[in-house]
Scaffold this motif. Structure first.
Motif, short mmCIF file in Angstrom:
data_model
loop_
_atom_site.label_atom_id
_atom_site.label_comp_id
_atom_site.label_asym_id
_atom_site.label_seq_id
_atom_site.Cartn_x
_atom_site.Cartn_y
_atom_site.Cartn_z
N ARG A 93 38.13 10.54 39.15
CA ARG A 93 37.97 9.15 39.67
C ARG A 93 38.74 8.75 40.77
O ARG A 93 38.51 8.32 41.68
CB ARG A 93 38.23 8.15 38.54
CG ARG A 93 38.51 6.67 38.88
CD ARG A 93 37.24 6.22 39.20
NE ARG A 93 36.92 4.81 39.49
CZ ARG A 93 37.04 3.72 38.37
NH1 ARG A 93 36.89 4.18 36.96
NH2 ARG A 93 37.02 2.52 38.51
N GLU B 140 36.98 10.44 43.70
CA GLU B 140 35.86 9.46 44.31
C GLU B 140 36.54 8.38 44.89
O GLU B 140 36.05 8.09 46.26
CB GLU B 140 35.44 8.88 42.97
CG GLU B 140 33.91 9.46 42.53
CD GLU B 140 33.82 8.89 41.16
OE1 GLU B 140 33.12 9.47 40.08
OE2 GLU B 140 33.91 7.75 40.91
N THR C 108 35.68 7.60 48.88
CA THR C 108 35.40 6.17 49.55
C THR C 108 36.30 5.92 50.57
O THR C 108 35.66 4.95 51.45
CB THR C 108 35.36 5.33 48.09
OG1 THR C 108 34.56 5.89 47.03
CG2 THR C 108 34.83 3.81 48.58
#
Lengths: 295, 295
Positions: free
Chosen positions: A242, A245, A249
């Motif tokens: 997570r 990610e 981003t």
DNA sequence: AAACATTTCGGACTCGAGTCAGCTAATTTT
DNA sequence: AAAATTAGCTGACTCGAGTCCGAAATGTTT
């Protein structure tokens, strides 16, 4: 040689809690309302206000749901109205009378739970055992939610994390000697902070601190902690995924982290997840292992 | 500062196991029989054969019981007959078909339990936690039963006891160096041996060894052990009371015992129960504390 | 032997939980 | 604007669980 098998022991556990649950259900009935209605009331009181959400949570048929709701309405415990955003949907709230009734149910639960720990000599171990089991049984329902690192859930995890470091480091741990990242550097768009929630209980955290001041900005993984009762469920890996990610981003291409050889499971984790060991990149007194990952 | 209260954590546990139990019940339904009938079948298969005993165990009304039994009979799963001792009572046994059906239910349970431990990385801790909770919840139903010290339940407890001594004594523990009492000296009328059973699981033991060869015969308390998951429930005291009773019944007026300062909770227990410390009365290499009690 | 107690059985009943199909009203898609 | 979809409501239904009560058979006491 006789030895109770693990399966015997699990089933004994199962019988014990089934009996206990039965007693609990009986005492709920003491308020003169069927269990189904009590469950709906409870769901509403806990903040689930859309009819569809309640139905989903309790796994009820729409017809049954509707009838239970009507019953509670007739008793004057709840009030329904159309959702302003979509008038097909309905939202339900407790009336003052309903709130009183909800509180009464809460009192029954709390009373039973309170009595249990009050009469047990080693309540702490008992509750730790319960946490372990609840986490194991509910492991499929653990959610990673992004949150402010100053939120109550985050602070709870961080306190536990620092307490554990203090226990495990030979020379203890003082957070003030370590570089304590500014909360804002772990909030989007600088970074992020995540808490693992298991049925309302925070059971782990992980932070991404953004270093935007450098020529090539990079991210740092900080404060990765999993509650002892939730270890072995693969949560650490979920956090790392997570966080990666989130880093992607936000436009980072390099992640770094530091850790300590007195936390061998952490070192092993980073190796296993394909991080490469690098030289020291800060002057924090505690870490002695440093890792990096590009993408 | 946010911290989930103990009550929150107990209730989370409660929700988790309630969900789990629900799933289990659902899978029982897979065999096309209502839960009530399945429960009765299960009770019979586990060796409860008198109708009244089943009714009592499951808490059923006599009418309902009768109807469930009739249903199982119609399916050809059980056969009832009058109790030869009292023809008003009826006894129920499984037919071969019923046994097969019972086995199928067992397989479902075992399968679920087996899957749970198989998929959890730390099954041992999980099961220890379950034992702790099951013992805490079922503490009112712990029975002390007198048994042969060579029975499977007794041997299981003794094995665990010796393993624990080996862990806790600095220099380990070898039962052959210690005076291992002959089993017969811990069987009435020489002595006694007791095992604490909690829903089928042995969770503690205690022995009374008779010394009848001396001029004034006396009794010795041996092998007092409580499973870690059952400590703090007051079992040790129950054992001591029971052993004293047995000693009195057998005509002893003096009890002695030895223990070790590396088991401080044991030493404290004997002091608390009014035993008086005395000089060494044997040449066993392990003990360093000796106690006595007259009555 | 009579009176009373115990145990099981079966019928009539209540109640809660849940399913199903059709309905209305609001909203989205075409 | 018509058609399709969605959310919730309603009535009719099934089913399991459980209670109540009386009948019948057996056992115990006086």
């Amino acid at each position: 040689m006789f030895a109770p098998s693990e399966i015997d022991r699990i089933r004994r556990f199962h019988r014990a809690v089934t009996r206990e649950t039965g007693v609990m259900d009986q005492s709920f009935l003491g308020r003169g309302r069927p269990l189904g209605a009590a469950r709906v009331l409870n769901a509403i009181g806990r903040g689930t206000n859309e009819v569809a959400a309640i139905r989903d949570y309790l796994g009820l048929d729409s017809g049954l749901m509707s009838r239970l709701l009507r019953g509670l309405e007739d008793e004057g415990l709840v009030a329904t109205s159309a959702d302003p955003a979509d008038a097909r949907r309905r939202v339900v709230v407790l009336t003052p009378k309903g709130q009183a009734e909800f509180d009464a149910y809460e009192a029954i639960s709390n009373d039973r739970a309170g009595r249990m720990i009050a009469t047990h000599p080693n309540a702490e171990a008992l509750i730790a055992a319960m946490d372990l089991i609840a986490s194991a049984l509910g492991r499929h329902a653990v959610e990673l939610v992004e949150t402010d690192p100053r939120s109550p859930e985050a602070l709870y995890c961080l306190t536990e994390y620092f307490a554990e470091l203090a226990r495990r480091f030979e020379r203890g741990f003082d957070v003030h000697l370590s570089k304590d990242p500014e909360a804002t550097s772990m909030i989007a768009p600088q970074g992020g902070f995540f808490v693992a929630m298991s049925d309302g209980l925070p059971i782990g955290c992980g932070g991404l601190k953004g270093h935007w001041e450098d020529a090539t900005p990079w991210g740092e993984v900080k404060r990765l902690w999993i509650a002892p009762s939730a270890r072995g469920l693969g949560l650490a890996k979920r956090f790392m995924t997570r966080i990666e990610e989130a880093a992607r981003t936000l436009g980072m291409t390099t992640l770094r982290l530091d850790t300590n050889s007195q936390l061998p499971e952490a070192v092993a984790l980073y190796r296993r997840l394909g991080w490469t060991e690098i030289d020291r990149f800060n002057d924090d007194p505690y870490p002695d292992h440093f890792f990096e990952k590009h993408f």
